[in-house]
Enzyme design. Structure first.
Site, PDB file in Angstrom:
ATOM      1  N   GLU A  83      -4.650   2.138  -4.411  1.00 54.23           N
ATOM      2  CA  GLU A  83      -3.196   2.254  -4.218  1.00 54.23           C
ATOM      3  C   GLU A  83      -2.579   0.960  -3.705  1.00 54.23           C
ATOM      4  O   GLU A  83      -1.463   0.954  -3.193  1.00 54.23           O
ATOM      5  CB  GLU A  83      -2.881   3.409  -3.250  1.00 54.23           C
ATOM      6  CG  GLU A  83      -3.322   3.208  -1.818  1.00 54.23           C
ATOM      7  CD  GLU A  83      -4.748   3.694  -1.556  1.00 54.23           C
ATOM      8  OE1 GLU A  83      -5.049   3.978  -0.391  1.00 54.23           O
ATOM      9  OE2 GLU A  83      -5.530   3.779  -2.521  1.00 54.23           O
ATOM     10  N   ASP A 102       0.854  -1.192   0.000  1.00 50.78           N
ATOM     11  CA  ASP A 102       0.000   0.000   0.000  1.00 50.78           C
ATOM     12  C   ASP A 102       0.888   1.240   0.000  1.00 50.78           C
ATOM     13  O   ASP A 102       1.879   1.315   0.752  1.00 50.78           O
ATOM     14  CB  ASP A 102      -0.901  -0.003   1.238  1.00 50.78           C
ATOM     15  CG  ASP A 102      -1.915   1.131   1.200  1.00 50.78           C
ATOM     16  OD1 ASP A 102      -2.990   0.928   0.635  1.00 50.78           O
ATOM     17  OD2 ASP A 102      -1.604   2.218   1.732  1.00 50.78           O
TER      18      ASP A 102
END
Length: 634
Positions: free
Chosen positions: A558, A515
Site C-alpha cells: 500500500e 501509505d
C-alpha cells in the site's frame, strides 16, 4: 570463353557465400548478445527489487526493541530459558512473518553469534544445529559483523539470502538474521514480465554436501550433467508452460557447450535448432567462495535466427542466380537482344519466390519488385509505383526508433549508409498500407552491381506482431499491473537519471513516501478485491493531480512514492498537503473515505535511493505515530 565465365561465376559465388554467411553470423551473434544483456539486466533489476524489499524487512525487525531485548537475554540464558525466549520471539513475529510470506519471503531465520540456528520461523521445530561449515554467509556476518546477500544452499532449502547483523544500541553484536526468497520467486517474475520460460538449476555437489536427506527429495536430475532441477521451480514453470515446451530437452551437444560457459561464470545465449528457441544462461556464484553453484535459464523465441538462416539461403540463391544471369547476359548479349527481356522475366520470377517484400533499387527508382511488394501496395505493375513515388525513402514514415528519410545527414548521404550506421536493433521501418494500417518491417540490404551500376537488394520482413509484443512487454516491465502507475523498475531508472541532473545542475529533488492509512482493515473488512480497488482509486487520483514533470510509482503493498522534480522540501510539503486533502475527499462506494500519510524528505549530497528512502520511511512513521492522515518531513 565458357570456361572463363564458369571460373568467374564460381569465384563470385564463393565470395558471396562467405560474405553473406559472415553477415548472417554477425547479425545472429549481435542478436544473441542483445538477448544476454537484456535478460542479465532484467535479472539484476529483479535481484535489486528483492534486495530492497529484504533490506526494508530486516531494518524493521532489527530495530524492534522487543527483538533486541530477547537477544540480549540470550547471552547468558540456560537451555530452558532459550526455549522460552524462542517461543516469545516466534509469537511476537508470527503475524509479521505471515505478511512477509505475501511478498514471497519464505524464510526468516535467526542465528546466535556462534552461528547456531536459534529460530527458523518457517520451521520452528528445527533449531540448535550449528551452521559452521554449512552456511558460509551466516559465518561471514557473525565474524565480520557485516551484511551480505546472495544465493546459498542451506540444510532445508536453497535460496537467495539476505543476512544482517543484530546489534544493540551500543553497537554490540548479538547475532544475525536472514530473510530468503526461493529461486521460483525470480523465475516467476521473469516469466510474467517477459512472457518467457525460466528455470533455475543447482549444482549436484552443493545439494549433496549441504542439504539434509529429506530435502534432497525436492530435486530431480536436469539435462545438464552435474546439475539438478528444483521441483518448486518446475511446479511454477508447469503452470506457465501451457504447450509443455519445457519437456523438449536440448541436445547433449548443446548442453555440453552451455556447461563450458557456465563453469567460466560467463552469461551466454545459445540458439537450439532442435527447440527453435534461444536459451540464456546466467551463472550464479556463491558470494563467499565465488564458485558457480547454480544457473538460471531463460528460454525465448528463436524465430529471428531461423528467419535469418532462411533469409541467408534465399539471399544466397537470389544473388547467385542474379550473378549467373548477369554473366549469362554478357556472354549472350551479342547473339540475341531478346535475352535482356528474358533476363528480366527470369529475375522477376526469382524474386517472387520469397513472401517478404523484396526490391532492387538505387533508393531513387525501383528496378525490380517482387509480387509480395506489389500486392502490399495494391499495385498491378512496378510502373504504377514509380509514377506515384519520387524515391524509395518516400515510403518510410517518420517515427521514433525507426529509419526514415529525414535521418539522412545531408543530401549526399546514401540511404545504405544510413542503415549501416544505425544500430542493428533499430534497423527497421514503418510503412503505411493502402488499408491505412501502420506496419513495422525489419530492413536488410545487399549491395549488387549490374552493368557497372550500384544497386541494392532490399528485403523487408514483417515484424509488426513482434513490435506490438515488445511494447506490451515494456509496459509490463515499467508499470504496476494492478494500479497501472509506474513500478519500481521505472522509479529506479528515473531516480538515477534525476540524481545525475541534481549533481550537474544543483537542482533540488524531494521525495514523498505515501501509505494508505489502516489498509489492513480494508482487506480484513471488505476483502482483498475491495482493497485492490482502494489502491487503484488512490493511485489514479494522485497521478491525475501531479505535474507532468513529477514521477509517481507504486513502491510495494500500500506504499507509493512521488519524485518531486526540481522541488525543495518546503514546496514538496505544500504539494503533499494538497494531495493529502484530495485523497481525503475521495470516497470508495463500499470502503468509504480513504486517508493517507506522507513522509517527505529532500536529496542530500551522497544520497542513494536506499538512504533517501530510509529518511522517508522515518518521516512516514512519524506521520503515523502522530495520528495518521498527515504530512511529516525529515
Amino acid at each position: 570463353m565458357k570456361t572463363k565465365f564458369s571460373i568467374i561465376f564460381i569465384a563470385i559465388t564463393i565470395a558471396i557465400f562467405f560474405t553473406l554467411n559472415n553477415q548472417k553470423e554477425k547479425r545472429i551473434n549481435e542478436f544473441l548478445n542483445t538477448k544476454t544483456e537484456g535478460f542479465l539486466h532484467a535479472y539484476n533489476i529483479i535481484y535489486k527489487q528483492h534486495k530492497e524489499l529484504s533490506d526494508m524487512a530486516l531494518m524493521h525487525i532489527t530495530q524492534e526493541k522487543r527483538v533486541i531485548e530477547i537477544y540480549k537475554k540470550l547471552s547468558d540464558a540456560s537451555s530452558n530459558e532459550k526455549y522460552k525466549l524462542r517461543e516469545e520471539l516466534y509469537d511476537h513475529l508470527l503475524k509479521k512473518f505471515q505478511n512477509l510470506e505475501f511478498y514471497n519471503i519464505n524464510i526468516l531465520h535467526f542465528h546466535l553469534p556462534n552461528s547456531e540456528s536459534f529460530l527458523r520461523m518457517h520451521k520452528p521445530k528445527k533449531f540448535g544445529d550449528s551452521l559452521l561449515g554449512i552456511r558460509d554467509m551466516v559465518n561471514y556476518t557473525n565474524q565480520h559483523k557485516k551484511s551480505i546477500d546472495g544465493f546459498e544452499a542451506g540444510r532445508l532449502y536453497n535460496g537467495y539470502r539476505f543476512i544482517s547483523p543484530i546489534v544493540d544500541q551500543n553497537n554490540n553484536h548479538l547475532g544475525s538474521i536472514e530473510v530468503s526468497f526461493g529461486a521460483e520467486s525470480f523465475t516467476r517474475k521473469i516469466m510474467k514480465q517477459y512472457n518467457t520460460l525460466s528455470n533455475f538449476i543447482t549444482s549436484s555437489d552443493v545439494i549433496n554436501k549441504k542439504i539434509w536427506e529429506k530435502g534432497k527429495e525436492q530435486f530431480t536430475k536436469s539435462p545438464y550433467d552435474g546439475y539438478y532441477n528444483d521441483k518448486t521451480v518446475l511446479k511454477v514453470l508447469k503452470k506457465v508452460d501451457i504447450k509443455e515446451k519445457r519437456k523438449i530437452k536440448p541436445s547433449k551437444e548443446f548442453c555440453n557447450k552451455a556447461a563450458k560457459y557456465i563453469k567460466k561464470n560467463k552469461p551466454i545465449t545459445l540458439y537450439s535448432s532442435k527447440l527453435e528457441q534461444t536459451i540464456t544462461f546466467i551463472p550464479i556464484q556463491n558470494p563467499i567462495t565465488k564458485d558457480v553453484v547454480a544457473f538460471l535459464t531463460v528460454r525465448s523465441d528463436g524465430q529471428f535466427i531461423s528467419r535469418r538462416i532462411n533469409n541467408f539461403y534465399i539471399l544466397f540463391s537470389i544473388s547467385t542466380l542474379l550473378i549467373f544471369m548477369i554473366l549469362f547476359y554478357l556472354y549472350k548479349q551479342s547473339k540475341s537482344k531478346g535475352l535482356i527481356e528474358h533476363r528480366e522475366e527470369l529475375l522477376q520470377n526469382i524474386i517472387n519466390t520469397t513472401k517478404h517484400l523484396t526490391v532492387v533499387t538505387d533508393f531513387k527508382n525501383i528496378s525490380f519488385a517482387n509480387r509480395s511488394f506489389l500486392e502490399y501496395f495494391n499495385l498491378k505493375k512496378l510502373d504504377d509505383f514509380n509514377n506515384n513515388y519520387d524515391k524509395f525513402c518516400d515510403l518510410l514514415l517518420k517515427k521514433e526508433n525507426y529509419i526514415h528519410g529525414n535521418l539522412l545527414e545531408d543530401e549526399d548521404e546514401n540511404f545504405a549508409d544510413l542503415i549501416e550506421r544505425t544500430d542493428y536493433e533499430k534497423q527497421k521501418v514503418i510503412l503505411l498500407s493502402p488499408e491505412i494500417t501502420l506496419d513495422a518491417f525489419s530492413i536488410s540490404l545487399e549491395k549488387i552491381n549490374i552493368d557497372n551500376k550500384t544497386l541494392y537488394l532490399v528485403t523487408l520482413i514483417d515484424i509488426t506482431k513482434q513490435e506490438i509484443e515488445k511494447l506490451r512487454t515494456e509496459h509490463k516491465a515499467y508499470y504496476d499491473e494492478l494500479t497501472q502507475v509506474y513500478n519500481r523498475n521505472k522509479l529506479n531508472e528515473v531516480f538515477d537519471s534525476e540524481i545525475k541532473k541534481v549533481k550537474r545542475f544543483n537542482h533540488p529533488l524531494s521525495i514523498a513516501l505515501i501509505d494508505v492509512d489502516h489498509f489492513k482493515k480494508f482487506n480484513d473488512t471488505f476483502g482483498h478485491l475491495i482493497g485492490d480497488e482502494v489502491l487503484i482509486l488512490l493511485a489514479q487520483t494522485i497521478n491525475k493531480h501531479l505535474r507532468n514533470i513529477d514521477m509517481f510509482a507504486r513502491w510495494g503493498g500500500e506504499e507509493f512514492i512521488i519524485l518531486f522534480i526540481e522541488t525543495n522540501i518546503d514546496d514538496a510539503m505544500i504539494a503533499s498537503e494538497k494531495l493529502r486533502k484530495i485523497v481525503e475527499s475521495i470516497k470508495h462506494h463500499d470502503a468509504g473515505h480513504i486517508t493517507s500519510s506522507f513522509g517527505v524528505t529532500q536529496y542530500k549530497d551522497g544520497d542513494d535511493l536506499k538512504s533517501i528512502f530510509k529518511r522517508c520511511d522515518k518521516a512516514l512513521y512519524m506521520a503515523k505515530e502522530n495520528g495518521r492522515n498527515r504530512v511529516e518531513k525529515i
